[in-house]
Design a protein around this motif. Structure first.
Motif, PDB file in Angstrom:
ATOM      1  N   ILE A   1      55.134  72.261  13.449  1.00 60.32           N
ATOM      2  CA  ILE A   1      56.486  72.591  13.904  1.00 60.32           C
ATOM      3  C   ILE A   1      57.475  71.591  13.312  1.00 60.32           C
ATOM      4  O   ILE A   1      58.520  71.951  12.773  1.00 60.32           O
ATOM      5  CB  ILE A   1      56.569  72.586  15.454  1.00 60.32           C
ATOM      6  N   GLN A   2      57.104  70.325  13.389  1.00 60.08           N
ATOM      7  CA  GLN A   2      58.003  69.287  12.883  1.00 60.08           C
ATOM      8  C   GLN A   2      58.219  69.430  11.380  1.00 60.08           C
ATOM      9  O   GLN A   2      59.328  69.286  10.870  1.00 60.08           O
ATOM     10  CB  GLN A   2      57.428  67.907  13.236  1.00 60.08           C
ATOM     11  N   MET A   3      57.153  69.738  10.661  1.00 63.38           N
ATOM     12  CA  MET A   3      57.255  69.939   9.208  1.00 63.38           C
ATOM     13  C   MET A   3      58.191  71.114   8.901  1.00 63.38           C
ATOM     14  O   MET A   3      59.034  71.043   8.005  1.00 63.38           O
ATOM     15  CB  MET A   3      55.857  70.243   8.655  1.00 63.38           C
ATOM     16  N   HIS A   4      58.035  72.186   9.691  1.00 66.71           N
ATOM     17  CA  HIS A   4      58.869  73.371   9.503  1.00 66.71           C
ATOM     18  C   HIS A   4      60.349  73.031   9.719  1.00 66.71           C
ATOM     19  O   HIS A   4      61.227  73.467   8.980  1.00 66.71           O
ATOM     20  CB  HIS A   4      58.423  74.481  10.465  1.00 66.71           C
TER      21      HIS A   4
ATOM     22  N   VAL B   1      66.017  71.873   7.755  1.00 67.05           N
ATOM     23  CA  VAL B   1      67.237  71.058   7.745  1.00 67.05           C
ATOM     24  C   VAL B   1      67.405  70.220   6.482  1.00 67.05           C
ATOM     25  O   VAL B   1      68.519  69.828   6.149  1.00 67.05           O
ATOM     26  CB  VAL B   1      67.364  70.141   8.984  1.00 67.05           C
ATOM     27  N   ALA B   2      66.330  69.942   5.792  1.00 66.15           N
ATOM     28  CA  ALA B   2      66.468  69.056   4.636  1.00 66.15           C
ATOM     29  C   ALA B   2      65.774  69.597   3.392  1.00 66.15           C
ATOM     30  O   ALA B   2      65.653  68.884   2.406  1.00 66.15           O
ATOM     31  CB  ALA B   2      65.933  67.666   4.982  1.00 66.15           C
TER      32      ALA B   2
ATOM     33  N   ASN C   1      64.427  58.141   6.071  1.00 62.65           N
ATOM     34  CA  ASN C   1      64.100  57.733   7.430  1.00 62.65           C
ATOM     35  C   ASN C   1      63.938  58.996   8.260  1.00 62.65           C
ATOM     36  O   ASN C   1      64.861  59.782   8.389  1.00 62.65           O
ATOM     37  CB  ASN C   1      65.230  56.867   8.000  1.00 62.65           C
ATOM     38  N   PHE C   2      62.735  59.204   8.786  1.00 63.83           N
ATOM     39  CA  PHE C   2      62.502  60.363   9.642  1.00 63.83           C
ATOM     40  C   PHE C   2      62.561  59.924  11.093  1.00 63.83           C
ATOM     41  O   PHE C   2      61.913  58.963  11.481  1.00 63.83           O
ATOM     42  CB  PHE C   2      61.107  60.972   9.409  1.00 63.83           C
ATOM     43  N   ARG C   3      63.306  60.667  11.877  1.00 65.92           N
ATOM     44  CA  ARG C   3      63.354  60.381  13.304  1.00 65.92           C
ATOM     45  C   ARG C   3      62.825  61.607  14.030  1.00 65.92           C
ATOM     46  O   ARG C   3      63.374  62.699  13.899  1.00 65.92           O
ATOM     47  CB  ARG C   3      64.795  60.078  13.703  1.00 65.92           C
ATOM     48  N   VAL C   4      61.751  61.439  14.778  1.00 67.11           N
ATOM     49  CA  VAL C   4      61.145  62.578  15.465  1.00 67.11           C
ATOM     50  C   VAL C   4      61.007  62.239  16.952  1.00 67.11           C
ATOM     51  O   VAL C   4      60.421  61.213  17.306  1.00 67.11           O
ATOM     52  CB  VAL C   4      59.762  62.922  14.858  1.00 67.11           C
ATOM     53  N   ASN C   5      61.595  63.078  17.784  1.00 70.77           N
ATOM     54  CA  ASN C   5      61.558  62.888  19.240  1.00 70.77           C
ATOM     55  C   ASN C   5      61.936  61.468  19.648  1.00 70.77           C
ATOM     56  O   ASN C   5      61.275  60.839  20.469  1.00 70.77           O
ATOM     57  CB  ASN C   5      60.185  63.281  19.785  1.00 70.77           C
ATOM     58  N   GLY C   6      62.996  60.970  19.019  1.00 62.98           N
ATOM     59  CA  GLY C   6      63.540  59.678  19.414  1.00 62.98           C
ATOM     60  C   GLY C   6      62.841  58.471  18.822  1.00 62.98           C
ATOM     61  O   GLY C   6      63.219  57.332  19.090  1.00 62.98           O
TER      62      GLY C   6
ATOM     63  N   PRO D   1      66.544  62.954   8.065  1.00 60.54           N
ATOM     64  CA  PRO D   1      66.471  64.074   9.005  1.00 60.54           C
ATOM     65  C   PRO D   1      66.014  63.663  10.403  1.00 60.54           C
ATOM     66  O   PRO D   1      65.298  62.676  10.558  1.00 60.54           O
ATOM     67  CB  PRO D   1      65.443  65.007   8.367  1.00 60.54           C
ATOM     68  N   VAL D   2      66.463  64.446  11.355  1.00 61.73           N
ATOM     69  CA  VAL D   2      66.104  64.214  12.753  1.00 61.73           C
ATOM     70  C   VAL D   2      65.464  65.486  13.307  1.00 61.73           C
ATOM     71  O   VAL D   2      65.976  66.580  13.076  1.00 61.73           O
ATOM     72  CB  VAL D   2      67.369  63.878  13.571  1.00 61.73           C
ATOM     73  N   VAL D   3      64.360  65.333  14.002  1.00 59.89           N
ATOM     74  CA  VAL D   3      63.711  66.494  14.608  1.00 59.89           C
ATOM     75  C   VAL D   3      63.479  66.240  16.096  1.00 59.89           C
ATOM     76  O   VAL D   3      63.025  65.174  16.486  1.00 59.89           O
ATOM     77  CB  VAL D   3      62.353  66.787  13.916  1.00 59.89           C
ATOM     78  N   LEU D   4      63.856  67.216  16.892  1.00 54.75           N
ATOM     79  CA  LEU D   4      63.500  67.174  18.311  1.00 54.75           C
ATOM     80  C   LEU D   4      62.587  68.357  18.574  1.00 54.75           C
ATOM     81  O   LEU D   4      63.000  69.497  18.425  1.00 54.75           O
ATOM     82  CB  LEU D   4      64.735  67.295  19.210  1.00 54.75           C
TER      83      LEU D   4
END
Ligand SMILES: Nc1ncnc2c1ncn2[C@@H]1O[C@H](COP(=O)(O)OP(=O)(O)O)[C@@H](O)[C@H]1O
Ligand SMILES: [Mg+2]
Lengths: 307, 247
Positions: free
Chosen positions: A5-8, A13-14, A25-30, A69-72
């Motif tokens: 899901i995160q990869m998708h 977005v990027a 810089n990847f930010r995932v779930n904070g 990119p940022v992913v939640l």
């Protein structure tokens, strides 16, 4: 490691299908989920207690890129993140930001990104920011980006802001101050559907002689969605500014365009254009006469409009 | 074969009804190159839109290859093989020339084959293929792209509404060649609305429309001299190039 899901979301977005070249810089779930720095581009976690990063780009850095990119993907995360970009003189760089929210839960997910750009003399920055939301939970997907841009003499900033799908609520504020000879171009593309609400406010101050800006928004509002576009250009000296809002309204949507031009000098040339209307009938007819159904024609017209 | 049977198209303006097409009977035979002409406001464009299904007729019937198409919409008629180059080409936002040609062919054609259609209408293709179909293009350029979309469809019945309008004298020569080529190579029926002698001159048949009715229809040899006054006038007129003037 990122899950599927995160990869998708990163792809959405990027345009990333893996780890990018250059700084990122990847930010995932904070949390920090990956970082790379280069000889010319440094990324450091903020130490002043706020969440976020400082990105420093050395003078003369050319043809390099930064992806942040940022992913939640967990429901219920609410965060405010401060990212500061210090771009040196004589640079030519691409910065790709963007936020994807996958919300399957019932709690709202919210990312408020505050981006500040300090762009050095004669530097060229291309900034791309995409927003994307998905997931079938009841929780809302909320993005409230604040962008501040401080441009030194003869710098050139080209910003592309895209939000095509899945974000329930956005309040975007973009402010810029331009010194002599600086140019800022903004291309915003927005599509809202369902009950989504999107507000976009731009304030560009043309402070230096010969500075210029072109803020262009193209949007499509469908279903019951609501959009507000507000563009204020302040001309403090000899400068030129142009803002354009072009919206296609469909179904039961609501679109508001608010122009504001503020000239403080006789040589400030400021123009605002706004057009809101349904899909042009003659465009539909032309495409149908090529054999497309009405729905296919509509999809082509909207796809082209938002390209 | 396309057949109009007692077709009327009525509009209401200021509470007054007006038949723009007035009980018209018309047969366009297969494989012919037919030129429709007549005074401005006579109903030629309205007739073309009626054939394409853009206008809904008030009474009468339309038959295409024997099939009643009166109730068919634009898409259905397009799929049956009718194409239409508008008198006033439509502007788009964000749709490029290549996109339009791909939609016209219904295939994801290569840039090279898209370029061939543009070359046929006298456009230096590479310069145009990625341009947006909007008012950054001149009237003449848009017009030629419009014609190219119809050539790209390659249907058995093609309508061109005043293809010469807005085209400069240099390109006009070229355009006449385009239509001469179409005349030679296209198997299907070509219906051109035109005021141009040189286009009238390559017609198999000429139809004159006035006040929403067919005023005259017949072989070029019979109709053109009448339009031009005398047969000798045809030769005199043909020897000089005068694209701006009509008959
Ligand atoms: N929808 C309409 N409402 C009112 N008048 C119309 C409409 N469509 C066409 N007309 C009128 O019908 C006449 C014929 O128009 P048109 O078919 O464009 O003529 P032509 O192509 O022969 O010059 C004109 O007088 C035009 O103004
Ligand atoms: Mg006409």
């Amino acid at each position: 490691m990122l899950d599927n899901i995160q990869m998708h979301m990163l792809t959405e977005v990027a345009d990333l299908h893996g780890v990018p070249e250059g700084a990122y810089n990847f930010r995932v779930n904070g949390e920090k989920a990956g970082r790379n720095t280069t000889a010319n581009i440094d990324i450091a976690t903020k130490t002043d207690g706020k969440s976020g990063i400082d990105i420093r780009i050395k003078d003369g850095t050319k043809n390099e890129s930064v992806h942040i990119p940022v992913v939640l993907s967990e429901s219920g995360i609410k965060e405010t993140v401060y990212n500061d970009f210090y771009v040196g003189d004589n640079c030519d760089v691409v910065i790709v930001a963007g936020c994807g929210i996958h919300n399957c839960g019932n709690q709202d997910s919210q990312h408020d990104g505050v981006h500040r750009f300090y762009v050095g003399k004669n530097s060229k920055v291309r900034y791309v920011e995409k927003h994307y939301g998905e997931g079938d939970g009841k929780g809302k997907r909320i993005l409230n980006p604040v962008t501040e841009v401080y441009q030194q003499a003869d710098s050139y900033v080209d910003m592309e802001m895209v939000q095509i799908k899945g974000v329930d609520s956005t309040h975007r504020i973009t402010k810029a101050e331009l010194a002599e000879g600086a140019t800022m171009i903004v291309h915003e593309r927005l599509m809202t559907h369902g009950d989504q609400v999107a507000t976009s406010v731009y304030e560009v101050k043309l402070q230096g002689k010969g500075s210029s800006t072109d803020v262009i928004s193209r949007s499509v509002a469908r279903d019951n969605s609501e959009q507000v576009f507000e563009a204020a250009i302040v001309g403090e000296t000899a400068c030129s500014g142009h803002a354009e809002c072009d919206a296609i309204i469909m179904d039961k949507a609501h679109v508001v365009a608010i122009p504001k031009l503020d000239a403080k000098d006789v040589d400030a040339a400021l123009i605002h254009e706004a057009a809101i209307g349904k899909i042009a009938g003659d465009q539909l007819i032309k495409l149908m006469s090529l054999g497309l159904t009405e729905a296919e024609a509509e999809a082509q017209i909207i796809g082209g409009f938002l390209r | 074969m396309l057949e109009l049977q007692n077709v009327t198209y009525t509009v209401t303006e200021n509470n007054i009804e007006k038949n723009i097409i007035d009980h018209m009977d018309l047969v366009i035979p297969d494989g012919k190159f037919v030129v429709i002409t007549g005074p401005n406001g006579g109903g030629k464009s309205t007739l073309a839109k009626t054939i394409m299904g853009i206008n809904h007729i008030s009474s009468g019937r339309l038959l295409f290859d024997g099939e009643d198409i009166t109730a068919k919409n634009i898409t259905e008629r397009a799929k049956l093989g009718i194409s239409f180059a508008f008198q006033q080409p439509v502007h788009f936002k964000g749709i490029k020339v290549i996109d339009l040609l791909r939609l016209a062919t219904g295939k994801n054609i290569s840039k090279d084959s898209a370029c061939e259609y543009l070359s046929k209408v006298g456009l230096c293709a590479k310069e145009y293929i990625n341009r947006e179909v909007n008012n950054s293009l001149s009237g003449g350029e848009l017009k030629r792209i419009e014609i190219a979309t119809v050539l790209a469809r390659g249907t058995k019945f093609s309508i061109f509404d005043e293809p010469e309008a807005g085209i400069d004298i240099w390109s006009f020569q070229n355009l006449i060649q385009v239509f001469e080529n179409i005349r030679k190579t296209v198997q299907g029926t070509v219906l051109i609305i035109s005021h141009q002698e040189r286009i009238l001159n390559i017609a198999d048949e000429i139809v004159v429309i006035e006040n929403g009715k067919v005023a005259k229809q017949g072989a070029k040899a019979d109709i053109l001299p009448e339009l031009l006054g005398t047969a000798s006038a045809v030769n005199a007129a043909c020897s000089k190039l005068d694209p701006k003037g009509g008959f």
